[in-house]
Design a protein around this motif. Structure first.
Motif, PDB file in Angstrom:
ATOM      1  N   HIS A  15       0.830  -1.208   0.000  1.00 33.53           N
ATOM      2  CA  HIS A  15       0.000   0.000   0.000  1.00 33.53           C
ATOM      3  C   HIS A  15       0.858   1.249   0.000  1.00 33.53           C
ATOM      4  N   TYR A  16       0.419   2.263  -0.744  1.00 36.90           N
ATOM      5  CA  TYR A  16       1.074   3.564  -0.653  1.00 36.90           C
ATOM      6  C   TYR A  16       0.040   4.677  -0.757  1.00 36.90           C
ATOM      7  N   LEU A  17       0.392   5.814  -0.192  1.00 39.96           N
ATOM      8  CA  LEU A  17      -0.448   7.006  -0.211  1.00 39.96           C
ATOM      9  C   LEU A  17       0.089   7.980  -1.248  1.00 39.96           C
ATOM     10  N   GLU A  18      -0.802   8.758  -1.831  1.00 40.25           N
ATOM     11  CA  GLU A  18      -0.378   9.728  -2.836  1.00 40.25           C
ATOM     12  C   GLU A  18      -1.100  11.057  -2.625  1.00 40.25           C
ATOM     13  N   TRP A  19      -0.338  12.140  -2.663  1.00 36.01           N
ATOM     14  CA  TRP A  19      -0.881  13.490  -2.674  1.00 36.01           C
ATOM     15  C   TRP A  19      -0.518  14.114  -4.014  1.00 36.01           C
ATOM     16  N   LYS A  20      -1.532  14.545  -4.745  1.00 37.79           N
ATOM     17  CA  LYS A  20      -1.295  15.086  -6.075  1.00 37.79           C
ATOM     18  C   LYS A  20      -1.052  16.592  -5.994  1.00 37.79           C
ATOM     19  N   PRO A  21      -0.168  17.115  -6.861  1.00 38.94           N
ATOM     20  CA  PRO A  21       0.143  18.548  -6.809  1.00 38.94           C
ATOM     21  C   PRO A  21      -1.054  19.408  -7.173  1.00 38.94           C
ATOM     22  N   PRO A  58       4.383  23.081  -6.168  1.00 42.30           N
ATOM     23  CA  PRO A  58       3.663  21.873  -5.751  1.00 42.30           C
ATOM     24  C   PRO A  58       4.278  20.629  -6.396  1.00 42.30           C
ATOM     25  N   ARG A  59       4.417  19.585  -5.623  1.00 39.34           N
ATOM     26  CA  ARG A  59       5.009  18.343  -6.109  1.00 39.34           C
ATOM     27  C   ARG A  59       4.119  17.153  -5.754  1.00 39.34           C
ATOM     28  N   ARG A  60       4.218  16.145  -6.565  1.00 42.07           N
ATOM     29  CA  ARG A  60       3.581  14.868  -6.265  1.00 42.07           C
ATOM     30  C   ARG A  60       4.322  14.219  -5.092  1.00 42.07           C
ATOM     31  N   VAL A  61       3.584  13.692  -4.131  1.00 43.46           N
ATOM     32  CA  VAL A  61       4.198  13.060  -2.963  1.00 43.46           C
ATOM     33  C   VAL A  61       3.660  11.638  -2.821  1.00 43.46           C
ATOM     34  N   ILE A  62       4.576  10.693  -2.653  1.00 43.40           N
ATOM     35  CA  ILE A  62       4.240   9.292  -2.444  1.00 43.40           C
ATOM     36  C   ILE A  62       4.800   8.869  -1.088  1.00 43.40           C
ATOM     37  N   SER A  63       3.984   8.256  -0.246  1.00 39.64           N
ATOM     38  CA  SER A  63       4.441   7.754   1.046  1.00 39.64           C
ATOM     39  C   SER A  63       4.087   6.274   1.132  1.00 39.64           C
ATOM     40  N   ILE A  64       5.099   5.438   1.303  1.00 41.92           N
ATOM     41  CA  ILE A  64       4.942   3.991   1.187  1.00 41.92           C
ATOM     42  C   ILE A  64       4.754   3.333   2.556  1.00 41.92           C
ATOM     43  N   ASP A  65       3.800   2.409   2.631  1.00 40.81           N
ATOM     44  CA  ASP A  65       3.700   1.507   3.772  1.00 40.81           C
ATOM     45  C   ASP A  65       4.563   0.291   3.448  1.00 40.81           C
ATOM     46  N   LEU A  66       5.755   0.202   4.020  1.00 40.98           N
ATOM     47  CA  LEU A  66       6.583  -0.967   3.774  1.00 40.98           C
ATOM     48  C   LEU A  66       5.886  -2.229   4.284  1.00 40.98           C
ATOM     49  N   ALA A  90       9.215  -1.250  -6.362  1.00 41.16           N
ATOM     50  CA  ALA A  90       7.915  -1.694  -6.870  1.00 41.16           C
ATOM     51  C   ALA A  90       6.966  -0.513  -7.039  1.00 41.16           C
ATOM     52  N   VAL A  91       6.981   0.411  -6.080  1.00 40.48           N
ATOM     53  CA  VAL A  91       6.111   1.585  -6.164  1.00 40.48           C
ATOM     54  C   VAL A  91       6.562   2.509  -7.296  1.00 40.48           C
ATOM     55  N   LEU A  92       7.877   2.726  -7.425  1.00 45.02           N
ATOM     56  CA  LEU A  92       8.360   3.586  -8.500  1.00 45.02           C
ATOM     57  C   LEU A  92       8.018   3.002  -9.870  1.00 45.02           C
ATOM     58  N   GLN A  93       8.148   1.690 -10.018  1.00 43.82           N
ATOM     59  CA  GLN A  93       7.783   1.048 -11.280  1.00 43.82           C
ATOM     60  C   GLN A  93       6.294   1.233 -11.555  1.00 43.82           C
ATOM     61  N   HIS A  94       5.474   1.067 -10.527  1.00 50.15           N
ATOM     62  CA  HIS A  94       4.022   1.162 -10.682  1.00 50.15           C
ATOM     63  C   HIS A  94       3.586   2.580 -11.024  1.00 50.15           C
ATOM     64  N   THR A  95       4.259   3.578 -10.480  1.00 52.33           N
ATOM     65  CA  THR A  95       3.863   4.971 -10.688  1.00 52.33           C
ATOM     66  C   THR A  95       4.560   5.619 -11.889  1.00 52.33           C
ATOM     67  N   GLY A  96       5.555   4.937 -12.440  1.00 53.51           N
ATOM     68  CA  GLY A  96       6.289   5.499 -13.563  1.00 53.51           C
ATOM     69  C   GLY A  96       7.293   6.565 -13.163  1.00 53.51           C
ATOM     70  N   ILE A  97       7.628   6.631 -11.891  1.00 53.75           N
ATOM     71  CA  ILE A  97       8.591   7.627 -11.410  1.00 53.75           C
ATOM     72  C   ILE A  97      10.012   7.116 -11.661  1.00 53.75           C
ATOM     73  N   VAL A  98      10.810   7.923 -12.335  1.00 57.24           N
ATOM     74  CA  VAL A  98      12.180   7.538 -12.677  1.00 57.24           C
ATOM     75  C   VAL A  98      13.170   8.098 -11.664  1.00 57.24           C
ATOM     76  N   LYS A  99      12.952   9.339 -11.269  1.00 55.43           N
ATOM     77  CA  LYS A  99      13.827   9.988 -10.292  1.00 55.43           C
ATOM     78  C   LYS A  99      12.970  10.778  -9.320  1.00 55.43           C
ATOM     79  N   ALA A 100      13.471  10.935  -8.094  1.00 56.09           N
ATOM     80  CA  ALA A 100      12.680  11.640  -7.086  1.00 56.09           C
ATOM     81  C   ALA A 100      13.577  12.126  -5.956  1.00 56.09           C
ATOM     82  N   HIS A 101      13.027  13.031  -5.169  1.00 53.20           N
ATOM     83  CA  HIS A 101      13.638  13.408  -3.888  1.00 53.20           C
ATOM     84  C   HIS A 101      13.089  12.463  -2.828  1.00 53.20           C
TER      85      HIS A 101
END
Length: 284
Positions: A15-21, A58-66, A90-101
């Motif tokens: 499970h992961y949480l997402e806040w959209k910009p 504003p940035r997209r934010v993903i917070s993962i439940d390990l 797994a989350v980065l692959q699922h969301t299509g995120i290549v690089k992030a802070h």
């Protein structure tokens, strides 16, 4: 705040949480990694501030439940630090995120550094929350103590009365944040962590010095440390961050022990300055 689930090959839902910009832009997203026995909701206030543009673009934010934490499932096996780092990928692959802070707290720090070792080139900035780039063998006594103290509470008031003597938390703050760490089920109120997780973590834990992985982290690095008893990073371990990142920015959180990400005026000011600097570098 949106909820998402990924079916992992080990047979559990991650499970992961997402806040959209607030508006679409090309700024890099932010990935948040919690510590032992916590969950992605600990970053809720940070996700809201960043996504709404309170601290810059504003940035997209993903917070993962390990695995085993929050709303994620608990596989039978697979709790080494590399397994935990694979949850991030797994989350980065699922969301299509290549690089992030990245913003990581406690044992989430070495998990993030392990991720950098296994999947280099994906971390473009790192906020370190009061922990070294090392993993340690967990003591069995720690597990036994947690199991002995695990309790299902019948009311929120009962829960508050049980934790308030050990934590300086007002009834108002408890009411605001209680569902970040607890969830009400049919038989009562549970912590948002699987009861069997500590034993599984302890079995797969090992002593690992991952400081060489700091060399694979690009961009600015910000180290947040507590000033009170309870901080989990010492001066020698902080020096290791400086050696790999000479431009390291360090901040000591007044009145904090290990919990350096609690919402407070000083912490918000630090984050605002950090993300403002990212916007400046992006424009130059």
């Amino acid at each position: 705040m949106d909820h998402h689930f990924i079916e992992r090959e080990e047979g559990f839902a991650l499970h992961y949480l997402e806040w959209k910009p607030a508006f679409k832009n090309d700024s890099l997203p932010v990935i948040c990694i919690h510590g032992n026995l916590s969950n992605g909701r600990m970053f809720r206030w940070i996700g809201e501030k960043i996504s709404q543009g309170r601290w810059g673009t504003p940035r997209r934010v993903i917070s993962i439940d390990l695995r085993g934490c929050g709303d994620s499932g608990l596989p039978e096996t697979g709790f080494t630090i590399r397994h935990l780092a694979s949850d991030i990928e797994a989350v980065l692959q699922h969301t299509g995120i290549v690089k992030a802070h990245f913003i990581s707290f406690s044992r989430g720090v070495p998990i993030t550094v392990q991720f950098a070792l296994d999947f280099p080139g994906k971390i473009q900035g790192f906020v370190v929350g009061d922990y070294p780039a090392k993993s340690f063998v967990m003591k069995r006594e720690w597990v036994e103590n947690l199991i002995a103290r695990y309790k299902i509470h019948q009311t929120w008031e009962e829960l508050y009365q049980s934790i308030s003597p050990n934590q300086e938390i007002s009834p108002e703050e408890f009411a605001e944040r209680k569902e970040e760490f607890y969830v009400k089920k049919e038989d009562g109120i549970h912590a948002r962590v699987h009861k069997d997780l500590p034993m599984k973590l302890q079995i797969d834990s090992e002593d690992l010095d991952l400081t060489h992985g700091l060399n694979l982290i690009e961009g600015p690095v910000l180290l947040l440390r507590g000033e009170e008893e309870g901080t989990l990073i010492n001066e020698a371990e902080a020096e290791e961050f400086r050696q790999y990142h000479p431009s390291l920015k360090e901040e000591v959180i007044a009145g904090a022990g290990h919990s350096v990400f609690d919402p407070k005026e000083q912490t918000e000011s630090i984050f605002k300055d950090y993300f403002a600097s990212l916007d400046i570098k992006r424009r130059t």
